[in-house]
Scaffold this active site. Structure first.
Site, PDB file in Angstrom:
ATOM      1  N   GLY A   8      -0.611   0.561  -2.393  1.00 33.96           N
ATOM      2  CA  GLY A   8       0.139   1.548  -3.157  1.00 33.96           C
ATOM      3  C   GLY A   8       0.598   2.712  -2.317  1.00 33.96           C
ATOM      4  O   GLY A   8       0.496   3.868  -2.725  1.00 33.96           O
ATOM      5  N   SER A   9       1.160   2.415  -1.142  1.00 39.73           N
ATOM      6  CA  SER A   9       1.456   3.484  -0.184  1.00 39.73           C
ATOM      7  C   SER A   9       2.944   3.795  -0.045  1.00 39.73           C
ATOM      8  O   SER A   9       3.372   4.346   0.965  1.00 39.73           O
ATOM      9  CB  SER A   9       0.871   3.131   1.185  1.00 39.73           C
ATOM     10  OG  SER A   9       1.177   1.798   1.560  1.00 39.73           O
ATOM     11  N   SER A  10       3.724   3.469  -1.059  1.00 46.26           N
ATOM     12  CA  SER A  10       5.156   3.785  -0.979  1.00 46.26           C
ATOM     13  C   SER A  10       5.472   5.190  -1.479  1.00 46.26           C
ATOM     14  O   SER A  10       6.566   5.699  -1.268  1.00 46.26           O
ATOM     15  CB  SER A  10       5.966   2.761  -1.786  1.00 46.26           C
ATOM     16  OG  SER A  10       5.631   2.840  -3.167  1.00 46.26           O
ATOM     17  N   ASP A  43       1.452  -8.008  -6.008  1.00 45.15           N
ATOM     18  CA  ASP A  43       0.857  -7.346  -7.164  1.00 45.15           C
ATOM     19  C   ASP A  43      -0.646  -7.524  -7.080  1.00 45.15           C
ATOM     20  O   ASP A  43      -1.143  -8.655  -7.152  1.00 45.15           O
ATOM     21  CB  ASP A  43       1.409  -7.969  -8.451  1.00 45.15           C
ATOM     22  CG  ASP A  43       0.857  -7.317  -9.708  1.00 45.15           C
ATOM     23  OD1 ASP A  43      -0.019  -6.432  -9.608  1.00 45.15           O
ATOM     24  OD2 ASP A  43       1.296  -7.714 -10.807  1.00 45.15           O
ATOM     25  N   SER A 123     -11.014   8.706  -9.864  1.00 43.53           N
ATOM     26  CA  SER A 123     -10.333   9.818 -10.521  1.00 43.53           C
ATOM     27  C   SER A 123     -11.361  10.673 -11.241  1.00 43.53           C
ATOM     28  O   SER A 123     -12.449  10.207 -11.593  1.00 43.53           O
ATOM     29  CB  SER A 123      -9.319   9.285 -11.539  1.00 43.53           C
ATOM     30  OG  SER A 123      -8.841  10.305 -12.386  1.00 43.53           O
ATOM     31  N   TYR A 136      -7.868   3.904 -18.643  1.00 45.08           N
ATOM     32  CA  TYR A 136      -7.833   4.420 -17.276  1.00 45.08           C
ATOM     33  C   TYR A 136      -9.207   4.936 -16.853  1.00 45.08           C
ATOM     34  O   TYR A 136      -9.678   4.670 -15.744  1.00 45.08           O
ATOM     35  CB  TYR A 136      -6.791   5.538 -17.198  1.00 45.08           C
ATOM     36  CG  TYR A 136      -6.506   6.060 -15.812  1.00 45.08           C
ATOM     37  CD1 TYR A 136      -5.730   5.333 -14.917  1.00 45.08           C
ATOM     38  CD2 TYR A 136      -6.974   7.313 -15.414  1.00 45.08           C
ATOM     39  CE1 TYR A 136      -5.441   5.835 -13.652  1.00 45.08           C
ATOM     40  CE2 TYR A 136      -6.697   7.816 -14.155  1.00 45.08           C
ATOM     41  CZ  TYR A 136      -5.931   7.075 -13.285  1.00 45.08           C
ATOM     42  OH  TYR A 136      -5.647   7.563 -12.032  1.00 45.08           O
ATOM     43  N   SER A 137      -9.875   5.668 -17.747  1.00 46.63           N
ATOM     44  CA  SER A 137     -11.206   6.190 -17.443  1.00 46.63           C
ATOM     45  C   SER A 137     -12.193   5.049 -17.221  1.00 46.63           C
ATOM     46  O   SER A 137     -13.043   5.119 -16.323  1.00 46.63           O
ATOM     47  CB  SER A 137     -11.694   7.096 -18.571  1.00 46.63           C
ATOM     48  OG  SER A 137     -10.882   8.247 -18.695  1.00 46.63           O
ATOM     49  N   LYS A 140     -11.433   3.467 -13.744  1.00 46.86           N
ATOM     50  CA  LYS A 140     -11.802   4.336 -12.627  1.00 46.86           C
ATOM     51  C   LYS A 140     -13.314   4.535 -12.539  1.00 46.86           C
ATOM     52  O   LYS A 140     -13.860   4.701 -11.442  1.00 46.86           O
ATOM     53  CB  LYS A 140     -11.086   5.677 -12.758  1.00 46.86           C
ATOM     54  CG  LYS A 140      -9.581   5.594 -12.567  1.00 46.86           C
ATOM     55  CD  LYS A 140      -9.214   5.056 -11.183  1.00 46.86           C
ATOM     56  CE  LYS A 140      -7.726   5.111 -10.912  1.00 46.86           C
ATOM     57  NZ  LYS A 140      -7.378   4.646  -9.551  1.00 46.86           N
TER      58      LYS A 140
END
Length: 225
Positions: A8-10, A43, A123, A136-137, A140
């Site tokens: 994810g480095s774009s 992906d 996060s 999301y929680s 993470k």
């Protein structure tokens, strides 16, 4: 030169991490799903595609010294209206992606006796939870558990495994916050963090001096909690 993969480095934190590690002297391999200008495209939620691309890359260029697991997605909604596909997409990418990326890479590190580095981006949501981010929680928080367990397994190999947990950082995600000034007032430092500040912590974990730091979660959140 030691090779490091940054997923994810774009853009955002991943891009800042890639730039910082490159400045530190590492050979950085960049990744995105579709973006042009990166070294690898796949992906991370697609296990077979991830395995194929990474195994081919290792066969051609050798094993990695380090991996930064940054790629992820968010799909926020209050739990009563959180649809199943929103749960699956976030968990499959943010948590299962941890397994999908590392599974083809860890054994080559071990076999070549590389005393390497693995850093996963968690996060603040994974540490304390956040309204509208149950999916999301959960993902993470799962990363933190995975990091702590894998760190124990790899410690005797000299491979460190840590998590970095950003708070509110100035990224595209933060740009969607409806009342940013109200959020800033809840942060003791009264501002959002920068991607460079997160990248600096990742950079530290890749230094020789950090070889005894493993199984840790380092927060970058301005004193939020």
């Amino acid at each position: 030169m030691k090779r490091v993969l940054v997923t994810g480095s774009s853009r955002g934190i991943g891009k800042a991490v890639a730039e910082r590690l490159r400045a530190d002297g590492f050979e950085v391999v960049t990744h995105a799903v579709k973006s042009e200008g990166v070294d690898l495209r796949f992906d991370i939620a697609d296990r077979e595609a991830t395995r194929r691309v990474l195994e081919e890359d290792v066969a051609a260029h050798g094993p990695y010294f380090g991996v930064v697991l940054n790629a992820g997605v968010a799909a926020d909604a209050p739990f009563p209206v959180l649809e199943g596909d929103m749960w699956d997409r976030v968990v499959d990418t943010d948590l299962t992606g941890f397994y999908n990326v590392l599974k083809p890479l860890v054994m080559p590190m071990i076999s070549n006796r590389i005393r390497g580095r693995i850093v996963a981006l968690s996060s603040v949501s994974g540490l304390v939870g956040n309204r509208g981010q149950v999916n999301y929680s959960a993902a993470k928080a799962g990363i933190i558990g995975a990091v702590k367990a894998l760190a124990v397994e790899l410690a005797k190999r000299g491979i460190t495994v840590n998590a970095v947990a950003p708070g509110v950082i100035e990224t595209e995600m933060a740009a969607s916050i409806e009342e940013p000034e109200l959020v800033k007032r809840a942060i003791p430092m009264r501002r959002f963090g920068t991607v460079e500040e997160v990248a600096a912590v990742v950079s530290f974990l890749f230094r020789d001096e950090a070889a005894y730091v493993t199984r840790q979660v380092i927060s970058v959140n301005g004193g939020l909690f």
